[in-house]
Structures are given as structure tokens and as C-alpha cells.
Motif scaffolding. Structure first.
Motif, PDB file in Angstrom:
ATOM      1  N   SER A  87       0.831  -1.211   0.000  1.00  0.00           N
ATOM      2  CA  SER A  87       0.000   0.000   0.000  1.00  0.00           C
ATOM      3  C   SER A  87       0.867   1.263   0.000  1.00  0.00           C
ATOM      4  O   SER A  87       0.555   2.248  -0.680  1.00  0.00           O
ATOM      5  N   MET A  88       1.962   1.243   0.753  1.00  0.00           N
ATOM      6  CA  MET A  88       2.872   2.399   0.787  1.00  0.00           C
ATOM      7  C   MET A  88       3.471   2.673  -0.596  1.00  0.00           C
ATOM      8  O   MET A  88       3.576   3.822  -1.016  1.00  0.00           O
ATOM      9  N   VAL A  89       3.853   1.604  -1.282  1.00  0.00           N
ATOM     10  CA  VAL A  89       4.386   1.775  -2.638  1.00  0.00           C
ATOM     11  C   VAL A  89       3.308   2.353  -3.542  1.00  0.00           C
ATOM     12  O   VAL A  89       3.550   3.295  -4.304  1.00  0.00           O
ATOM     13  N   LYS A  90       2.106   1.807  -3.440  1.00  0.00           N
ATOM     14  CA  LYS A  90       1.007   2.253  -4.307  1.00  0.00           C
ATOM     15  C   LYS A  90       0.658   3.713  -4.057  1.00  0.00           C
ATOM     16  O   LYS A  90       0.313   4.452  -4.987  1.00  0.00           O
ATOM     17  N   GLU A  91       0.766   4.154  -2.825  1.00  0.00           N
ATOM     18  CA  GLU A  91       0.428   5.529  -2.469  1.00  0.00           C
ATOM     19  C   GLU A  91       1.603   6.485  -2.637  1.00  0.00           C
ATOM     20  O   GLU A  91       1.509   7.665  -2.301  1.00  0.00           O
ATOM     21  N   GLY A  92       2.725   5.992  -3.137  1.00  0.00           N
ATOM     22  CA  GLY A  92       3.884   6.854  -3.366  1.00  0.00           C
ATOM     23  C   GLY A  92       4.682   7.171  -2.119  1.00  0.00           C
ATOM     24  O   GLY A  92       5.485   8.115  -2.102  1.00  0.00           O
ATOM     25  N   GLU A  93       4.501   6.374  -1.054  1.00  0.00           N
ATOM     26  CA  GLU A  93       5.200   6.612   0.202  1.00  0.00           C
ATOM     27  C   GLU A  93       6.501   5.805   0.287  1.00  0.00           C
ATOM     28  O   GLU A  93       7.280   5.975   1.228  1.00  0.00           O
ATOM     29  N   ALA A  94       6.721   4.912  -0.660  1.00  0.00           N
ATOM     30  CA  ALA A  94       7.948   4.115  -0.712  1.00  0.00           C
ATOM     31  C   ALA A  94       8.332   3.934  -2.178  1.00  0.00           C
ATOM     32  O   ALA A  94       7.459   3.885  -3.051  1.00  0.00           O
ATOM     33  N   ASP A  95       9.636   3.836  -2.440  1.00  0.00           N
ATOM     34  CA  ASP A  95      10.148   3.729  -3.808  1.00  0.00           C
ATOM     35  C   ASP A  95      10.491   2.305  -4.207  1.00  0.00           C
ATOM     36  O   ASP A  95      10.525   1.974  -5.390  1.00  0.00           O
ATOM     37  N   ILE A  96      10.780   1.467  -3.204  1.00  0.00           N
ATOM     38  CA  ILE A  96      11.223   0.090  -3.443  1.00  0.00           C
ATOM     39  C   ILE A  96      10.532  -0.803  -2.419  1.00  0.00           C
ATOM     40  O   ILE A  96      10.355  -0.402  -1.260  1.00  0.00           O
ATOM     41  N   LEU A  97      10.149  -2.011  -2.833  1.00  0.00           N
ATOM     42  CA  LEU A  97       9.604  -3.005  -1.918  1.00  0.00           C
ATOM     43  C   LEU A  97      10.640  -4.106  -1.756  1.00  0.00           C
ATOM     44  O   LEU A  97      11.227  -4.564  -2.741  1.00  0.00           O
ATOM     45  N   MET A  98      10.872  -4.535  -0.500  1.00  0.00           N
ATOM     46  CA  MET A  98      11.886  -5.568  -0.252  1.00  0.00           C
ATOM     47  C   MET A  98      11.322  -6.685   0.609  1.00  0.00           C
ATOM     48  O   MET A  98      10.666  -6.443   1.623  1.00  0.00           O
ATOM     49  N   LYS A  99      11.596  -7.910   0.207  1.00  0.00           N
ATOM     50  CA  LYS A  99      11.159  -9.100   0.933  1.00  0.00           C
ATOM     51  C   LYS A  99      12.099  -9.398   2.088  1.00  0.00           C
ATOM     52  O   LYS A  99      13.318  -9.376   1.939  1.00  0.00           O
ATOM     53  N   GLY A 100      11.508  -9.677   3.261  1.00  0.00           N
ATOM     54  CA  GLY A 100      12.268 -10.154   4.405  1.00  0.00           C
ATOM     55  C   GLY A 100      11.890 -11.601   4.686  1.00  0.00           C
ATOM     56  O   GLY A 100      11.848 -12.429   3.779  1.00  0.00           O
ATOM     57  N   MET A 101      11.560 -11.907   5.939  1.00  0.00           N
ATOM     58  CA  MET A 101      11.181 -13.270   6.325  1.00  0.00           C
ATOM     59  C   MET A 101       9.697 -13.497   6.069  1.00  0.00           C
ATOM     60  O   MET A 101       8.872 -13.550   6.994  1.00  0.00           O
TER      61      MET A 101
END
Length: 305
Positions: A87-101
Motif C-alpha cells: 500500500s505504501m508503494v502504491k500511495e507513493g510513500e515508498a520507492d522500493i519493496l523488499m522481501k524479508g522473512m
């Protein structure tokens, strides 16, 4: 922009930029994801938005050390963290999504959600790798080692589009793209996809993918080794100096990926393309260095839009 030929040079370029990329990290409960993010912060590449895994992160002294570059977002479990990060990426609040655990399937479920996800309708989802191979004097971009089993003609064309865009973000004004096959001859009977290569080459000449040179079918060696090309008596506008390798299927792409890391000690960066923002979908077994390089490659793509 000067052509970037190594991850070290890539990181130095990112550190010189005025803005850091905002990375939404889903459930960073594992040391390798945390280590990659600490390195990205310390190197001036990124600022982190940690979504979930608050208990594990609270034990990390780096959270206090780098607090000006860190935001913590609560989530009850990895699935909720994935939904919030997407949702943050979609709303322009984040530039990259990263997978953790989090299981890859669970993260992709959030990424591909028809209502709330970040894959625009009609876009092709594919995986792109940027590799630094010690014996080569340039970075090599290739696809697909992880997502599309047998690319259709449209998917292959989008792979050319995505990879040439990444090359331009690395300062390669006119990327050289090789369409790979086991020989240099199209074979409609046994390898029908090779017939479509001519159409891709035609579209490249017409400028559909921007400034680039595309050729194929070529085998891997003649794509990357001028001497091998000359020895076979072949001519190609790529001249054995390809920047991009488009593999015919996931089997060849994945074997190549594993082979260069095992035998050639290559350093690699991988990301999903086609989404609204790059997605770092590293394996749980990937090293801190590989995950850090994936963040850096994603950040250059974001910054050079």
C-alpha cells in the motif's frame, strides 16, 4: 552520465545523489535482510521503512544508530506487513519493496492483488538480474531466472523493454541485447520462439524500445565473446559485447544464474520488473552482499527515472 561498470561504482554514484530511496521492508526478522539494509543506510543508498518484525528489530543497535533514516511500522504478522508495505508503494510513500522473512508466495499475493496490488493491468511481471562477473569488465543484465517459465512473444518484448531501461539507468546509452538460443539459426519446428526473434529485432530497429541494438538468435558465447563470434565466421552488430542477455526460458536463465555465482563467483542483484516500483525478491539464502546489491540496483532505477 558515466557508464557504471561495477557495483562499487554504482554505490558511489548513489551516495553522491541528494536523495536516498525509500525502501519498504516486509518483516525484516532475519540477519541477512537487516544486514543489507544497514549497509544501504550506511552507504547513503537508502532510508528504511521497516514494516512488522518490531520485536526482532528492537534488539538491533543499528535502529538507534541510524534512527534518522528509519521508520518503524507495526504489523501483526508477515501477511499484514506485506499488505501495508505494498500500500505504501502504491500511495507513493515508498520507492522500493523488499522481501524479508515472508514466503515469496505470500508477498506476491499482496503484490498481485487485483484491487490493492502494484502490478498495473496489462503489465508483464518478470525477474531481472544484474551481475558483476569477475572476468568481465562490465555489468551484465539478464532475464528471466525466476518468474516466467516460457515467455510469450509479448513477454519477451517487455523483457527487452525493461532490461534496456535498466541499462540506461546504468549509463549505457545504446544497450546491446542478445536473444539467446543454442545455435545462431532460427528453428521453427523445434524452437518456434526463435522465429519471433526477427520481429523483436525489427521493432528495435524502428525504435520501439528506445536506443538499443538487438540481435539473435545467438548462443551465449558468441553473445559475450568477440573472439568466439569471429572464430565461427559470424557477424553481429553486438560484436560479442552484449549488455543484456534474454534467455529463452526460466530453465536456461536459472541455470546460468546459479552457474555464474557458483563457478565464476559473480555478485548479483535481482528485482521484479513490471510493478509500480522495483521489488527486491531475494531468497532467504542469499547473502547480505547480494541483497544489498539488489537494493542498489533498484535504487539506481528509481533515481534515474
Amino acid at each position: 552520465m558515466e557508464r557504471i561498470t561495477s557495483f562499487e561504482q554504482l554505490v558511489a554514484h548513489l551516495a553522491s545523489l541528494p536523495h536516498r530511496s525509500r525502501v519498504a521492508v516486509v518483516w525484516a526478522a532475519d540477519p541477512s535482510t537487516q544486514g543489507a539494509v544497514w549497509k544501504a543506510i550506511e552507504s547513503g543508498v537508502a532510508r528504511a521503512i521497516f514494516v512488522g518484525a518490531s520485536e526482532e528489530l528492537s534488539k538491533c543497535p543499528e535502529v538507534k544508530k541510524w534512527e534518522q533514516y528509519i521508520t518503524l511500522v507495526d504489523a501483526s504478522d508477515p501477511d499484514e506487513a506485506a499488505a501495508k508495505a505494498v500500500s505504501m508503494v502504491k500511495e507513493g510513500e515508498a520507492d522500493i519493496l523488499m522481501k524479508g522473512m515472508i514466503n515469496t508466495d505470500n508477498l506476491l499475493r499482496a503484490v498481485l492483488n487485483k484491487e490493492h496490488g502494484i502490478l498495473p493491468r496489462g503489465n508483464v511481471l518478470t525477474h531481472v538480474t544484474v551481475a558483476e562477473i569477475p572476468s568481465m569488465k562490465r555489468l551484465l543484465v539478464f532475464t528471466d531466472a525466476a518468474v516466467i517459465p516460457y515467455p510469450t512473444q509479448q513477454q519477451r518484448e517487455e523483457q527487452v523493454r525493461y532490461t534496456t531501461r535498466i541499462c540506461r539507468s546504468l549509463g549505457i546509452a545504446e544497450p546491446k541485447v542478445a536473444l539467446i538460443h543454442c545455435t545462431e539459426k532460427p528453428n521453427e519446428k523445434h524452437f518456434p520462439f526463435t522465429v519471433g526473434y526477427a520481429e523483436i529485432i525489427d521493432k528495435a530497429r524502428q525504435g520501439e524500445f528506445g536506443a538499443c541494438v538487438v540481435d539473435g538468435p545467438l548462443d551465449l558465447k558468441t553473445s559475450l565473446d568477440r573472439h568466439a563470434l569471429e572464430k565461427k565466421g559470424l557477424q553481429s552488430p553486438l560484436e560479442g559485447e552484449s549488455d543484456v542477455i534474454i534467455f529463452p526460458d526460466i530453465e536456461s536463465g536459472n541455470v546460468f544464474y546459479k552457474a555464474i555465482t557458483l563457478f565464476a563467483h559473480a555478485n548479483t542483484a535481482g528485482m521484479l520488473q513490471g510493478t509500480m516500483a522495483p521489488v527486491v525478491l531475494a531468497s532467504r539464502g542469499d547473502s547480505i552482499e547480494s541483497k544489498f546489491c539488489s537494493l542498489a540496483a533498484s535504487a539506481i532505477l528509481v533515481n534515474e527515472k
